[in-house]
Motif scaffolding. Structure first.
Motif, mmCIF file in Angstrom:
data_model
loop_
_atom_site.group_PDB
_atom_site.id
_atom_site.type_symbol
_atom_site.label_atom_id
_atom_site.label_comp_id
_atom_site.label_asym_id
_atom_site.label_seq_id
_atom_site.Cartn_x
_atom_site.Cartn_y
_atom_site.Cartn_z
ATOM 1 N N ARG A 181 -4.337 4.959 3.070
ATOM 2 C CA ARG A 181 -4.310 5.214 4.522
ATOM 3 C C ARG A 181 -3.185 4.414 5.150
ATOM 4 O O ARG A 181 -2.907 3.299 4.753
ATOM 5 N N VAL A 182 -2.542 4.995 6.162
ATOM 6 C CA VAL A 182 -1.490 4.335 6.929
ATOM 7 C C VAL A 182 -1.866 4.436 8.400
ATOM 8 O O VAL A 182 -2.185 5.519 8.891
ATOM 9 N N VAL A 183 -1.848 3.285 9.101
ATOM 10 C CA VAL A 183 -2.190 3.272 10.521
ATOM 11 C C VAL A 183 -1.040 2.623 11.287
ATOM 12 O O VAL A 183 -0.649 1.496 10.996
ATOM 13 N N SER A 184 -0.511 3.344 12.251
ATOM 14 C CA SER A 184 0.549 2.806 13.103
ATOM 15 C C SER A 184 -0.074 2.317 14.398
ATOM 16 O O SER A 184 -0.753 3.069 15.087
ATOM 17 N N HIS A 185 0.138 1.042 14.691
ATOM 18 C CA HIS A 185 -0.386 0.437 15.914
ATOM 19 C C HIS A 185 0.736 0.458 16.951
ATOM 20 O O HIS A 185 1.692 -0.308 16.845
ATOM 21 N N VAL A 186 0.628 1.331 17.915
ATOM 22 C CA VAL A 186 1.677 1.543 18.909
ATOM 23 C C VAL A 186 1.761 0.344 19.849
ATOM 24 O O VAL A 186 0.743 -0.187 20.291
ATOM 25 N N ARG A 187 2.982 -0.060 20.124
ATOM 26 C CA ARG A 187 3.208 -1.184 21.036
ATOM 27 C C ARG A 187 2.747 -0.820 22.436
ATOM 28 O O ARG A 187 2.899 0.315 22.884
ATOM 29 N N GLN A 188 2.217 -1.784 23.124
ATOM 30 C CA GLN A 188 1.815 -1.586 24.511
ATOM 31 C C GLN A 188 2.975 -1.986 25.426
ATOM 32 O O GLN A 188 3.590 -3.028 25.211
ATOM 33 N N GLN A 189 3.240 -1.173 26.407
ATOM 34 C CA GLN A 189 4.275 -1.501 27.378
ATOM 35 C C GLN A 189 3.682 -2.404 28.442
ATOM 36 O O GLN A 189 2.708 -2.045 29.094
ATOM 37 N N GLY A 190 4.289 -3.569 28.604
ATOM 38 C CA GLY A 190 3.861 -4.477 29.650
ATOM 39 C C GLY A 190 4.324 -3.994 31.013
ATOM 40 O O GLY A 190 5.088 -3.028 31.143
ATOM 41 N N VAL B 88 2.539 -1.540 11.481
ATOM 42 C CA VAL B 88 1.942 -0.546 10.600
ATOM 43 C C VAL B 88 1.105 -1.274 9.557
ATOM 44 O O VAL B 88 1.577 -2.205 8.909
ATOM 45 N N THR B 89 -0.150 -0.868 9.437
ATOM 46 C CA THR B 89 -1.024 -1.437 8.422
ATOM 47 C C THR B 89 -1.440 -0.337 7.449
ATOM 48 O O THR B 89 -1.398 0.852 7.784
ATOM 49 N N VAL B 90 -1.827 -0.763 6.249
ATOM 50 C CA VAL B 90 -2.176 0.203 5.210
ATOM 51 C C VAL B 90 -3.457 -0.206 4.503
ATOM 52 O O VAL B 90 -3.885 -1.362 4.555
ATOM 53 N N ARG B 91 -4.042 0.773 3.852
ATOM 54 C CA ARG B 91 -5.156 0.540 2.917
ATOM 55 C C ARG B 91 -4.610 0.944 1.559
ATOM 56 O O ARG B 91 -4.161 2.086 1.376
ATOM 57 N N VAL B 92 -4.631 -0.016 0.614
ATOM 58 C CA VAL B 92 -4.093 0.243 -0.722
ATOM 59 C C VAL B 92 -5.168 -0.042 -1.758
ATOM 60 O O VAL B 92 -5.786 -1.109 -1.740
ATOM 61 N N ARG B 93 -5.392 0.932 -2.635
ATOM 62 C CA ARG B 93 -6.301 0.737 -3.765
ATOM 63 C C ARG B 93 -5.439 0.303 -4.941
ATOM 64 O O ARG B 93 -4.618 1.067 -5.448
ATOM 65 N N LEU B 94 -5.620 -0.965 -5.339
ATOM 66 C CA LEU B 94 -4.841 -1.512 -6.443
ATOM 67 C C LEU B 94 -5.367 -0.984 -7.770
ATOM 68 O O LEU B 94 -6.546 -0.634 -7.896
ATOM 69 N N ASP B 95 -4.499 -0.937 -8.773
ATOM 70 C CA ASP B 95 -4.880 -0.409 -10.075
ATOM 71 C C ASP B 95 -5.993 -1.233 -10.732
ATOM 72 O O ASP B 95 -6.723 -0.725 -11.572
ATOM 73 N N ASN B 96 -6.125 -2.497 -10.347
ATOM 74 C CA ASN B 96 -7.174 -3.339 -10.925
ATOM 75 C C ASN B 96 -8.530 -3.125 -10.235
ATOM 76 O O ASN B 96 -9.493 -3.813 -10.534
ATOM 77 N N GLY B 97 -8.584 -2.183 -9.274
ATOM 78 C CA GLY B 97 -9.840 -1.847 -8.610
ATOM 79 C C GLY B 97 -10.018 -2.473 -7.241
ATOM 80 O O GLY B 97 -10.871 -2.044 -6.478
#
Length: 131
Positions: A50-59, A108-117
Motif C-alpha cells: 500500500r502507498v499513502v500520500s499525505h497531502v500538505r496542508q496550506q497554511g 508518502v508512507t508505505v506498507r511493505v511485506r518483507l520476505d522474512n514475513g
C-alpha cells in the motif's frame, strides 16, 4: 521516488524497532505487554502492499499569497497605482511562506511485506530503494 503497489523494494538502512510488544489479537487496553526491540538489516527485501500520500496542508499565509497573487494577476491592470503597490507589498511579505511551502514535499508512507514475513506499515517511502 514514488513507490507503487506490487513493487519490489529493499530496505535502504538498518531499522531498530523498539517499544511495547503485544499479540495482534489482544485488546488494546490489555496489560499483557512486554518491552522489546527488533532489528531489521539493510538490504532486507519485500513487496509494497500500500502507498499513502499525505497531502500538505496550506497554511493561512500560503492561501493568502495565492488569493492576493490571483487578484493582482486578474485585476492589477485596472487598479489605481497606490492600491496596486500596496497589494504588491502584501504579496512580497508572503513570498517566504510560499517558498517554504513549495520546498516541502508531500509525505508518502508505505506498507511493505518483507520476505522474512514481517510487515512494516505507515513507514516513510524513503527507507526503501527499488529493485
Amino acid at each position: 521516488m514514488t513507490l507503487n503497489e506490487g513493487r519490489r523494494v529493499r530496505l535502504a538502512t538498518e531499522l531498530r524497532l523498539t517499544g511495547t510488544v503485544r499479540r495482534a489479537d489482544d485488546p488494546p487496553e490489555g496489560d499483557d505487554t512486554a518491552a522489546g526491540s527488533l532489528s531489521l538489516g539493510a538490504g532486507t527485501e519485500g513487496t509494497v502492499e500500500r502507498v499513502v500520500s499525505h497531502v500538505r496542508q496550506q497554511g493561512h499565509e500560503v492561501r493568502e499569497y495565492l488569493r492576493l497573487s490571483s487578484l493582482l494577476e486578474d485585476y492589477g491592470h485596472q487598479m489605481p497605482p497606490g492600491s496596486k503597490a500596496q497589494l504588491e507589498e502584501q504579496i512580497a511579505s508572503l513570498v517566504p511562506a510560499w517558498h517554504a511551502y513549495e520546498r516541502e514535499k508531500d509525505r508518502v508512507t508505505v506498507r511493505v511485506r518483507l520476505d522474512n514475513g514481517f510487515v512494516l506499515d505507515d513507514v516513510p517511502e524513503d527507507l526503501f530503494t527499488t529493485l
